[in-house]
Design an enzyme around this catalytic site. Structure first.
Site, PDB file in Angstrom:
ATOM      1  N   LEU A   1       0.977  -1.124  -0.003  1.00 10.81           N
ATOM      2  CA  LEU A   1       0.134   0.253  -0.105  1.00 10.81           C
ATOM      3  C   LEU A   1       0.780   1.395  -0.059  1.00 10.81           C
ATOM      4  O   LEU A   1       1.852   1.221   0.441  1.00 10.81           O
ATOM      5  CB  LEU A   1      -1.019   0.180   1.294  1.00 10.81           C
ATOM      6  CG  LEU A   1      -1.968  -0.936   1.427  1.00 10.81           C
ATOM      7  CD1 LEU A   1      -2.709  -0.790   2.675  1.00 10.81           C
ATOM      8  CD2 LEU A   1      -2.999  -0.907   0.421  1.00 10.81           C
ATOM      9  N   ASP A   2       0.692   2.173  -0.628  1.00  7.64           N
ATOM     10  CA  ASP A   2       1.273   3.529  -0.483  1.00  7.64           C
ATOM     11  C   ASP A   2       1.377   4.008   0.762  1.00  7.64           C
ATOM     12  O   ASP A   2       0.357   3.673   1.525  1.00  7.64           O
ATOM     13  CB  ASP A   2       0.739   4.610  -1.452  1.00  7.64           C
ATOM     14  CG  ASP A   2       0.407   4.413  -2.835  1.00  7.64           C
ATOM     15  OD1 ASP A   2       1.428   3.851  -3.498  1.00  7.64           O
ATOM     16  OD2 ASP A   2      -0.304   5.266  -3.269  1.00  7.64           O
ATOM     17  N   ARG A   3       2.552   4.719   1.203  1.00  9.20           N
ATOM     18  CA  ARG A   3       2.791   4.837   2.392  1.00  9.20           C
ATOM     19  C   ARG A   3       1.460   5.887   3.049  1.00  9.20           C
ATOM     20  O   ARG A   3       1.309   5.695   4.283  1.00  9.20           O
ATOM     21  CB  ARG A   3       3.947   6.101   2.451  1.00  9.20           C
ATOM     22  CG  ARG A   3       4.441   6.425   3.772  1.00  9.20           C
ATOM     23  CD  ARG A   3       5.776   7.267   3.789  1.00  9.20           C
ATOM     24  NE  ARG A   3       6.339   7.701   5.022  1.00  9.20           N
ATOM     25  CZ  ARG A   3       7.583   8.346   5.207  1.00  9.20           C
ATOM     26  NH1 ARG A   3       8.194   8.166   4.101  1.00  9.20           N
ATOM     27  NH2 ARG A   3       7.826   8.629   6.274  1.00  9.20           N
TER      28      ARG A   3
END
Length: 243
Positions: A54-56
């Site tokens: 998942l994106d940060r």
């Protein structure tokens, strides 16, 4: 600093990843020592294997394997797109009741000092289906408009291209709120002044379904909205009731 575990057995573990935390250390963030992998290694006392990301800034369901065999099996499911992913996002404007975004995504040139542009010949199919859950209108001036319109959407990406949801909603002119890369700087600035200077990307991985790597049983996991996103939605609903 412990992570909220949604599911765990001898083969896998799933957590509700908080926004702002890397999945694993990368060369792009060499100064960052904190990440989901490192936290879980310490929290569980054993090595964990990331199988997707998942994106940060994105929160929500994240699953990891606890052995190499399970890691291979889970990674294959993500590659073959037999998993089911569902996200919640707050976006600019009032979106249609539902829609399908069919827009191939190319790699972007990330060379430092140059503006981003597509690398020709790297396009890959990407489809995202969405349903609008709520519309909001705030008496908040933004850019040349005297009010702000926002929507809460439920999104199901068929693939897992890098920044797929963020880039797709930018493509249809409904960028995600709080997105500093693909979003609307006017909306982000106005919302930071109205709501919080800590406004972040309003994207949450709400649900993930996959086949258990050992038993083949279908596993469905959901992650509760983080407090900041839930509080913002409650505030938006309150403001709309006043109108």
């Amino acid at each position: 600093m412990t992570l909220d575990i949604l599911y765990q057995d001898e083969d896998l573990v799933a957590v509700n990843k908080p926004s702002g935390l890397l999945v694993h250390r990368t060369d792009l963030a060499k100064h960052e020592q904190d990440a989901v992998v490192q936290r879980l290694n310490e929290q569980l006392g054993q090595w964990v294997y990331p199988v997707h990301r998942l994106d940060r800034a994105t929160s929500g369901v994240l699953v990891m394997a606890l052995n190499e065999q399970s890691a291979r099996a889970l990674a294959e499911q993500f590659m073959q797109r037999t998993t089911e992913k569902r996200y919640l996002a707050i976006v600019r404007g009032h979106t249609p009741s539902d829609g399908v975004i069919d827009y191939p995504l190319a790699k972007l040139n990330e060379e430092k000092g140059r503006s981003r542009f597509k690398i020709e010949g790297t396009e890959k199919d990407a489809i995202s289906r969405y349903k609008t859950l709520e519309h909001f209108t705030l008496a908040l001036p933004v850019s040349r408009y005297d009010s702000m319109r926002l929507s809460l959407v439920q999104v199901q990406p068929e693939q897992g291209r890098t920044h797929q949801i963020r880039r797709h909603f930018k493509h249809i002119f409904h960028p995600l709120l709080g997105d500093t890369r693909y979003g609307c700087r006017h909306h982000n600035k106005a919302m930071r002044e109205y709501w919080s200077p800590e406004l972040r990307l309003m994207l949450h991985a709400e649900r993930l379904a996959f086949d258990h790597p050992r038993t083949d049983q279908r596993i469905e996991l959901t992650a509760q909205l983080p407090i900041d996103m839930d509080n913002l939605l409650q505030q938006l609903r309150t403001e709309n009731k006043r109108d």
